[in-house]
Design an enzyme around this catalytic site. Structure first.
Site, PDB file in Angstrom:
ATOM      1  N   GLY A  15       0.824  -1.201   0.000  1.00 17.56           N
ATOM      2  CA  GLY A  15       0.000   0.000   0.000  1.00 17.56           C
ATOM      3  C   GLY A  15       0.861   1.254   0.000  1.00 17.56           C
ATOM      4  O   GLY A  15       1.897   1.299   0.657  1.00 17.56           O
ATOM      5  N   ARG A  76       0.375  -5.657  -6.902  1.00 21.52           N
ATOM      6  CA  ARG A  76       0.449  -7.006  -6.334  1.00 21.52           C
ATOM      7  C   ARG A  76       1.208  -7.908  -7.307  1.00 21.52           C
ATOM      8  O   ARG A  76       1.158  -7.711  -8.518  1.00 21.52           O
ATOM      9  CB  ARG A  76      -0.954  -7.571  -6.106  1.00 21.52           C
ATOM     10  N   MET A 174      -8.397   3.486   9.521  1.00 16.54           N
ATOM     11  CA  MET A 174      -7.626   2.278   9.199  1.00 16.54           C
ATOM     12  C   MET A 174      -6.911   1.744  10.434  1.00 16.54           C
ATOM     13  O   MET A 174      -6.582   2.491  11.346  1.00 16.54           O
ATOM     14  CB  MET A 174      -6.636   2.563   8.077  1.00 16.54           C
ATOM     15  N   GLU A 227     -10.673  -0.132  12.217  1.00 15.93           N
ATOM     16  CA  GLU A 227     -11.398  -1.116  11.410  1.00 15.93           C
ATOM     17  C   GLU A 227     -11.268  -2.539  11.958  1.00 15.93           C
ATOM     18  O   GLU A 227     -12.111  -3.391  11.681  1.00 15.93           O
ATOM     19  CB  GLU A 227     -10.929  -1.073   9.951  1.00 15.93           C
ATOM     20  N   GLN A 260      -7.088   8.355   3.900  1.00 15.75           N
ATOM     21  CA  GLN A 260      -6.036   8.418   4.913  1.00 15.75           C
ATOM     22  C   GLN A 260      -4.655   8.178   4.323  1.00 15.75           C
ATOM     23  O   GLN A 260      -3.644   8.562   4.905  1.00 15.75           O
ATOM     24  CB  GLN A 260      -6.302   7.384   6.012  1.00 15.75           C
TER      25      GLN A 260
END
Length: 328
Positions: A15, A76, A174, A227, A260
């Site tokens: 990420g 990925r 998050m 989360e 975020q």
């Protein structure tokens, strides 16, 4: 032991997080300062396998220190999980003459790097880039400070609406496995309650806290929910539970999501990224490998990547105590 490294490759993986571009810039310019070549590898491990390389010099990273995301992109790559994929990546690196790698990413990225190092004895240095701040061996990861500022700013805006309409807002941030963002942002934004994975205090405690808030005269409240919190299946279930047991509240949910991760990095993240990039290159040139650059007590430290992956970060107990006092 001095190394014989003449060309370093740098890539971002996993990420994105604010500060990655600043770290790329630092690695490239440190290589230029040390008079060695630097190559940018696009799309992480996927680009490594495909040989998606581009030579980078000091001028190629102009005006990126202030940008969020990553100019080298991220993707990925299931193929790198296979021995065949890693063998292809190694051949591409040899063909390009790259003899050292700086990996900017999180624990998944570091896991791949460590396996690659063990199989091919290829020099690797890691820079932790993730907004979750969930990597062992550093007090702060790149992007964490910026994410906190983004969350606090969003909560401040939500509070304006909550106050105007006498509402209770659940704000999900998050943090699937850790509550660093929720805890710090909750204290910084003055939340009435903070729900995090590490402190499962149950729904009854939440109800009692909200009852006290109402009784004390508060007409609106903000509850920050990581989360990964276990109080309910998700934040919407929490909303339904409170509506059922405390119908006096007009409840709303705001999920901040990927906002975020975005935005221009804070000054702290830019400076930290610059320091980490220099340290990563210097460590490779000193013959070191399989280490992650971290920061502790404002001093840069090196932690074995294997330890960084397997270790667990801990919440600041003092901050948890402060949050309990502040939400009274």
């Amino acid at each position: 032991m001095k190394s014989t490294i003449k060309k370093i490759g740098v890539f971002t993986s996993g990420g994105d997080s604010p500060g990655m571009n600043a770290a790329i810039r630092s690695v490239v310019r440190t290589c230029a300062y040390m008079k060695i070549e630097c190559v940018g590898i696009y799309r992480g491990y996927q680009g490594l396998i495909e040989g998606d390389f581009k030579p980078m010099d000091a001028r190629s990273v102009n005006n990126i220190i202030n940008k969020g995301g990553t100019i080298l992109k991220s993707a990925r790559c299931d193929e790198f999980r296979t021995p065949e994929g890693r063998a292809t990546a190694h051949e591409k690196l040899k063909a390009e003459g790259i003899d050292g790698l700086v990996v900017i990413g999180g624990d998944g990225s570091f896991t791949g790097a460590l396996i690659f190092n063990k199989e091919y004895n290829f020099p690797i240095m890691g820079i932790p880039g993730t907004i979750d701040n969930d990597i062992f061996g550093t007090t702060f990861t790149l992007g964490f400070d910026t994410a906190l500022n983004t969350v606090v700013d969003a909560i401040d805006k939500i509070r304006d609406t909550a106050s105007s309409h006498n509402r209770l807002f659940f704000v999900e941030v998050m943090g699937r496995d850790v509550g660093h963002i929720a805890l710090n942002a909750g204290v910084g934004a003055g939340a009435e309650e903070i729900l995090i994975p590490e402190e499962d205090r149950g729904l009854e405690r939440l109800l009692e806290s909200l009852k006290r808030s109402k009784k004390s005269g508060k007409s609106s409240s903000i509850v920050i929910v990581a989360e990964g919190d276990k109080s309910g299946k998700n934040v919407f279930e929490l909303k339904e539970y409170v509506e059922e047991h405390l119908p006096i509240y007009d409840v709303r949910v705001s999920v901040l999501g990927h906002m975020q991760r975005g935005g221009s990095p804070s000054c702290y993240d830019r400076v930290l990224a610059s320091r980490m990039g220099v340290k990563a290159v210097e460590a490779l040139l000193e013959g070191k490998t399989s280490l992650m650059v971290g920061v502790r007590d404002n001093e840069l430290i090196l932690t074995p990547i294997e330890k960084a992956i397997k270790g667990h970060t801990k919440l600041d107990k003092e901050l948890i105590r402060v949050s309990d006092i502040m939400t009274t």
